[in-house]
Design a protein around this motif. Sequence first.
Motif, mmCIF file in Angstrom:
data_model
loop_
_atom_site.group_PDB
_atom_site.id
_atom_site.type_symbol
_atom_site.label_atom_id
_atom_site.label_comp_id
_atom_site.label_asym_id
_atom_site.label_seq_id
_atom_site.Cartn_x
_atom_site.Cartn_y
_atom_site.Cartn_z
ATOM 1 N N ASP A 84 0.804 -1.224 0.000
ATOM 2 C CA ASP A 84 0.000 0.000 0.000
ATOM 3 C C ASP A 84 0.840 1.279 0.000
ATOM 4 O O ASP A 84 0.361 2.353 -0.354
ATOM 5 C CB ASP A 84 -0.998 0.002 1.179
ATOM 6 C CG ASP A 84 -0.319 -0.121 2.538
ATOM 7 O OD1 ASP A 84 0.912 0.060 2.616
ATOM 8 O OD2 ASP A 84 -1.035 -0.409 3.524
ATOM 9 N N GLY A 85 2.109 1.155 0.414
ATOM 10 C CA GLY A 85 2.979 2.335 0.431
ATOM 11 C C GLY A 85 2.713 3.275 1.593
ATOM 12 O O GLY A 85 3.348 4.325 1.690
ATOM 13 N N THR A 86 1.797 2.919 2.485
ATOM 14 C CA THR A 86 1.420 3.846 3.555
ATOM 15 C C THR A 86 1.523 3.262 4.966
ATOM 16 O O THR A 86 1.492 4.010 5.930
ATOM 17 C CB THR A 86 -0.039 4.328 3.365
ATOM 18 O OG1 THR A 86 -0.894 3.188 3.294
ATOM 19 C CG2 THR A 86 -0.182 5.141 2.088
ATOM 20 N N CYS A 87 1.640 1.954 5.086
ATOM 21 C CA CYS A 87 1.629 1.359 6.434
ATOM 22 C C CYS A 87 2.989 1.524 7.106
ATOM 23 O O CYS A 87 3.949 2.007 6.509
ATOM 24 C CB CYS A 87 1.230 -0.124 6.371
ATOM 25 S SG CYS A 87 2.567 -1.208 5.871
ATOM 26 N N CYS A 90 5.819 -0.247 5.193
ATOM 27 C CA CYS A 90 6.153 0.454 3.949
ATOM 28 C C CYS A 90 6.976 1.703 4.252
ATOM 29 O O CYS A 90 7.949 2.005 3.568
ATOM 30 C CB CYS A 90 4.888 0.817 3.179
ATOM 31 S SG CYS A 90 4.121 -0.603 2.361
ATOM 32 N N CYS A 98 4.338 -5.402 4.062
ATOM 33 C CA CYS A 98 3.166 -4.517 4.101
ATOM 34 C C CYS A 98 1.971 -5.244 4.714
ATOM 35 O O CYS A 98 1.681 -6.385 4.350
ATOM 36 C CB CYS A 98 2.816 -4.061 2.685
ATOM 37 S SG CYS A 98 1.297 -3.062 2.630
ATOM 38 N N ILE A 99 1.274 -4.562 5.623
ATOM 39 C CA ILE A 99 0.177 -5.243 6.320
ATOM 40 C C ILE A 99 -1.012 -5.515 5.390
ATOM 41 O O ILE A 99 -1.854 -6.344 5.698
ATOM 42 C CB ILE A 99 -0.279 -4.481 7.592
ATOM 43 C CG1 ILE A 99 -0.727 -3.061 7.259
ATOM 44 C CG2 ILE A 99 0.839 -4.451 8.628
ATOM 45 C CD1 ILE A 99 -1.294 -2.322 8.468
HETATM 46 ZN ZN LIG Z 1 2.260 -1.168 3.599
#
Ligand SMILES: [Zn+2]
Length: 339
Positions: A84-87, A90, A98-99
């Motif tokens: 996701d690039g946001t967790c 990441c 990544c979760i």
């Molecule tokens: Zn992630």
Amino acid sequence: MYSAGDVRIENVPDPQIIEPTDAVIRVTRACVCGSDLWPYQKMEHIETGRVMGHEAIGVVEDVGADVRTIKRGDFVIMPFAFSDGTCVFCHDGLQTSCIHGGFFGTTEVAGAQAEAVRIPLADGTLFPVGAHADDALMASLLTLSDVMGTGHHAAIIAKVTAGKSVAVVGDGAVGLCGVIAAKRLGAEQIIILGRHADRIALAKDFGATDAVSERGGAAVERVRELTGGYGVHSVLECVGLEQAMNTAISIARPGGAVGRVGVPQEQTIPGSEPAFYNNVTVGGGPAPVRAYIEELLPDVLEGNIEPGRVFDRTVGLDGVPDGYRAMNDREVIKVMVTP
Ligand SMILES: [Zn+2]
């Protein structure tokens, strides 16, 4: 792939946007991975088959309503894991944990040895190559989806820095990219452990200073001879078998480090005693290649590194089953697929 040795090319429905964060890319280049050879050798039969392939570059054909940064027409690199690039992981640069992430080419998420592939979490997963990339660079760009990033990861975990002595266990595409990575990070001595003349020649082109073709105890002895009796600072383990791991730990010098990126085929890590008594750090796992593209891409675009040279056969989709066979028979190093 339906079972070990059974790879078929079939017509399936076109991939569609399912989640609003998805994209669909048209695959311009894909390839067969050394790790695809483990199921090719061992997979139990499954009724539905498994759409294989986790390495690709391509052009974005469609995006879901919630995709913000990736646009139709973008030329992109698809890392072998989606993220996701946001967790929290990441943000730590460990996109393979990544979760919300996962891997392409599994029974749940279709793979990229195909004309098109659905990309979950497109904004976090895909890396748009802004530059107008020359056709001659495509093979090297494709390696940023896995093998070059994976070789680099092994070198980072093995703490390769300028002036260090390095050994690379395994002369497959990842091992060869590990040689490139070690050289790029300034290693002074790079020993490739492998037994195929063509691969060793390529490793030397990539910067290997020595080659060791022995195995087991004889290989350990030979590496010690080449390093003043001590072993190397850094070992890149790029195979995944017990003997390779044992060798990797045994050739690390006291205080050295082993970066393991070969997918392990055993439940336990061998070499516990030498690792303990020599204070050898053992680490590694699935490379967060998404995190490394930014760093490695300029060197690919400028031609400073040429990891695409690991591809020594190109096939169309119909040639993929024979491509698996050729890689499994060690007839070729790595097969590129142009769908
Ligand atoms: Zn992630």
